[in-house]
Design an enzyme around this catalytic site. Sequence first.
Site, PDB file in Angstrom:
ATOM      1  N   CYS A  23       0.825  -1.230   0.000  1.00 31.18           N
ATOM      2  CA  CYS A  23       0.000   0.000   0.000  1.00 31.18           C
ATOM      3  C   CYS A  23       0.847   1.262   0.000  1.00 31.18           C
ATOM      4  O   CYS A  23       0.327   2.348  -0.269  1.00 31.18           O
ATOM      5  CB  CYS A  23      -0.935   0.013   1.186  1.00 31.18           C
ATOM      6  N   HIS A  74      -3.766   6.833   2.901  1.00 28.00           N
ATOM      7  CA  HIS A  74      -4.126   5.513   2.380  1.00 28.00           C
ATOM      8  C   HIS A  74      -5.506   5.152   2.940  1.00 28.00           C
ATOM      9  O   HIS A  74      -5.784   5.375   4.114  1.00 28.00           O
ATOM     10  CB  HIS A  74      -3.075   4.492   2.793  1.00 28.00           C
ATOM     11  N   ASN A 129     -10.156  -0.856   0.476  1.00 25.14           N
ATOM     12  CA  ASN A 129      -8.700  -0.725   0.402  1.00 25.14           C
ATOM     13  C   ASN A 129      -8.217  -1.256  -0.951  1.00 25.14           C
ATOM     14  O   ASN A 129      -8.390  -2.437  -1.249  1.00 25.14           O
ATOM     15  CB  ASN A 129      -8.088  -1.536   1.557  1.00 25.14           C
TER      16      ASN A 129
HETATM   17  N1  ACO Z   1     -17.869  -9.658  10.237  1.00 29.65           N
HETATM   18  C1  ACO Z   1     -18.223  -9.924  11.493  1.00 29.65           C
HETATM   19  N2  ACO Z   1     -17.329 -10.228  12.456  1.00 29.65           N
HETATM   20  C2  ACO Z   1     -16.050 -10.252  12.119  1.00 29.65           C
HETATM   21  C3  ACO Z   1     -15.613  -9.987  10.809  1.00 29.65           C
HETATM   22  C4  ACO Z   1     -16.589  -9.689   9.840  1.00 29.65           C
HETATM   23  N3  ACO Z   1     -16.279  -9.407   8.574  1.00 29.65           N
HETATM   24  N4  ACO Z   1     -14.272 -10.071  10.760  1.00 29.65           N
HETATM   25  C5  ACO Z   1     -13.858 -10.383  11.988  1.00 29.65           C
HETATM   26  N5  ACO Z   1     -14.923 -10.492  12.816  1.00 29.65           N
HETATM   27  C6  ACO Z   1     -14.941 -10.827  14.238  1.00 29.65           C
HETATM   28  C7  ACO Z   1     -13.676 -11.495  14.677  1.00 29.65           C
HETATM   29  O1  ACO Z   1     -13.730 -12.875  14.417  1.00 29.65           O
HETATM   30  C8  ACO Z   1     -13.630 -11.160  16.148  1.00 29.65           C
HETATM   31  O2  ACO Z   1     -14.437 -12.062  16.822  1.00 29.65           O
HETATM   32  P1  ACO Z   1     -13.936 -12.715  18.216  1.00 29.65           P
HETATM   33  O3  ACO Z   1     -13.771 -11.553  19.140  1.00 29.65           O
HETATM   34  O4  ACO Z   1     -15.046 -13.637  18.558  1.00 29.65           O
HETATM   35  O5  ACO Z   1     -12.647 -13.380  17.880  1.00 29.65           O
HETATM   36  C9  ACO Z   1     -14.298  -9.802  16.236  1.00 29.65           C
HETATM   37  O6  ACO Z   1     -15.002  -9.634  15.000  1.00 29.65           O
HETATM   38  C10 ACO Z   1     -13.316  -8.656  16.418  1.00 29.65           C
HETATM   39  O7  ACO Z   1     -12.227  -8.854  15.535  1.00 29.65           O
HETATM   40  P2  ACO Z   1     -10.996  -7.875  15.519  1.00 29.65           P
HETATM   41  O8  ACO Z   1      -9.977  -8.415  14.594  1.00 29.65           O
HETATM   42  O9  ACO Z   1     -10.593  -7.513  16.887  1.00 29.65           O
HETATM   43  O10 ACO Z   1     -11.686  -6.583  14.892  1.00 29.65           O
HETATM   44  P3  ACO Z   1     -11.018  -5.194  14.682  1.00 29.65           P
HETATM   45  O11 ACO Z   1     -11.783  -4.161  15.400  1.00 29.65           O
HETATM   46  O12 ACO Z   1      -9.528  -5.233  14.858  1.00 29.65           O
HETATM   47  O13 ACO Z   1     -11.290  -4.953  13.120  1.00 29.65           O
HETATM   48  C11 ACO Z   1     -10.116  -5.066  11.060  1.00 29.65           C
HETATM   49  C12 ACO Z   1     -10.753  -5.862  12.188  1.00 29.65           C
HETATM   50  C13 ACO Z   1     -11.176  -4.244  10.393  1.00 29.65           C
HETATM   51  C14 ACO Z   1      -9.519  -6.053  10.055  1.00 29.65           C
HETATM   52  C15 ACO Z   1      -9.029  -4.141  11.643  1.00 29.65           C
HETATM   53  O14 ACO Z   1      -8.186  -4.872  12.483  1.00 29.65           O
HETATM   54  C16 ACO Z   1      -8.218  -3.466  10.596  1.00 29.65           C
HETATM   55  O15 ACO Z   1      -8.706  -2.649   9.838  1.00 29.65           O
HETATM   56  N6  ACO Z   1      -6.892  -3.761  10.551  1.00 29.65           N
HETATM   57  C17 ACO Z   1      -6.025  -3.150   9.593  1.00 29.65           C
HETATM   58  C18 ACO Z   1      -6.188  -3.851   8.286  1.00 29.65           C
HETATM   59  C19 ACO Z   1      -5.413  -3.126   7.226  1.00 29.65           C
HETATM   60  O16 ACO Z   1      -5.359  -1.917   7.188  1.00 29.65           O
HETATM   61  N7  ACO Z   1      -4.780  -3.872   6.378  1.00 29.65           N
HETATM   62  C20 ACO Z   1      -3.998  -3.210   5.403  1.00 29.65           C
HETATM   63  C21 ACO Z   1      -3.815  -4.133   4.346  1.00 29.65           C
HETATM   64  S1  ACO Z   1      -2.964  -3.241   3.169  1.00 29.65           S
HETATM   65  C22 ACO Z   1      -1.967  -4.203   2.186  1.00 29.65           C
HETATM   66  O17 ACO Z   1      -0.768  -4.026   2.249  1.00 29.65           O
HETATM   67  C23 ACO Z   1      -2.640  -5.174   1.258  1.00 29.65           C
END
Ligand code: ACO
Length: 328
Positions: A115, A255, A285
């Site tokens: 990214c 980003h 994203n």
């Molecule tokens: N729908 C419903 N529930 C979900 C989903 C979904 N799509 N995805 C995860 N959950 C659940 C999880 O299983 C978890 O349940 P549990 O507590 O029973 O285990 C709960 O929701 C909370 O999960 P978290 O991972 O703590 O949720 P968080 O608030 O961290 O949000 C997210 C997750 C959105 C992925 C966040 O961590 C995030 O945005 N991280 C950064 C991701 C990012 O920017 N990546 C960049 C990639 S760029 C590249 O280089 C390609």
Amino acid sequence: MNDISVGIIGTGKYAPERRLTNQQLESMVETNDEWIVSRTGIRERRIAAPEQATSDLAYEASVRALEAAGITADQLDLIIVATITPDMLFPSTACILQEKLGAKKAAAFDLSAACSGFIYSLASATAFMKMGMYRRVLVVGAETLSRITDYTDRNTCILFGDGAGAVVLGEVAEGRGFKSFELGADGAGGELLRLCGGGSRMPATEQSIADRRHFIEMNGRDVFKFAVRVMGSAADEALAKAGISKEDIDLLIPHQANIRIIQSAIERLNLPQEKCMINVDRYGNMSAASIPMALAEAVEEGRVKEGDTLVLVGFGGGLTWGASVLTW
Ligand code: ACO
């Protein structure tokens, strides 16, 4: 060394037509619109048509950027494509794009910094130009992340979309253009965000396919913490190098990974909401394509005026991060 001012002289974007909404995702994995919107800010993303590869998206954005810059493809000296979803391992997507555009005099290469790839590419292009090697450079961020997204994994499939953004760099008036770049990497965090299958360490096998190793793997929580930390610090560093204070920012183009990460950058920079470009709700994203798409959209919407101070900042797999300050 050439003491020229290097800036953006044209922008363009392209988003595939097909929309994938949160409601549609509800029928694919166990998730819901409310969870996705509250945790990420994303409402829909675009998905490339089956016959479209990354170079096709890049081509559409590039044609628009060249038109905006008022130059033809044969006037380009260099093409850099930032992507983690190239058409194929080689030749590079930049070479495929060079041929499609008919940019016969341009050198061409891909740059892989996830990214952060677009900002890494801008810095590379600017260095070439300041060295006096090239005068006009096309920098593209283009991705078809839908091809490497596991639509059975709710942790990742809600996040990603396809698209492309392009800019043409050229000489601009003194006092305009890029003022600073800040690039960084932390390879120790590489396993937080990666795609292992199909590389030289894990060539494609029946086993690698059965184990779903040809899709993005991510530790969302740790990437989130890293992102919040580096978005602020990278922007601060770039501002300090440019000798510009936070108060002078006219538009932040971060980003577009997650609205909560964007909000933390806005708070850290003490910016009013309207000074930040946000389109993550409509595209999700798009990795290297997110920043150039957001920039092109801001330009189209008339949100960027001559003399404005812009800050671009991103983070991604690698781990990597990058920021730049420029005067429009
Ligand atoms: N729908 C419903 N529930 C979900 C989903 C979904 N799509 N995805 C995860 N959950 C659940 C999880 O299983 C978890 O349940 P549990 O507590 O029973 O285990 C709960 O929701 C909370 O999960 P978290 O991972 O703590 O949720 P968080 O608030 O961290 O949000 C997210 C997750 C959105 C992925 C966040 O961590 C995030 O945005 N991280 C950064 C991701 C990012 O920017 N990546 C960049 C990639 S760029 C590249 O280089 C390609």
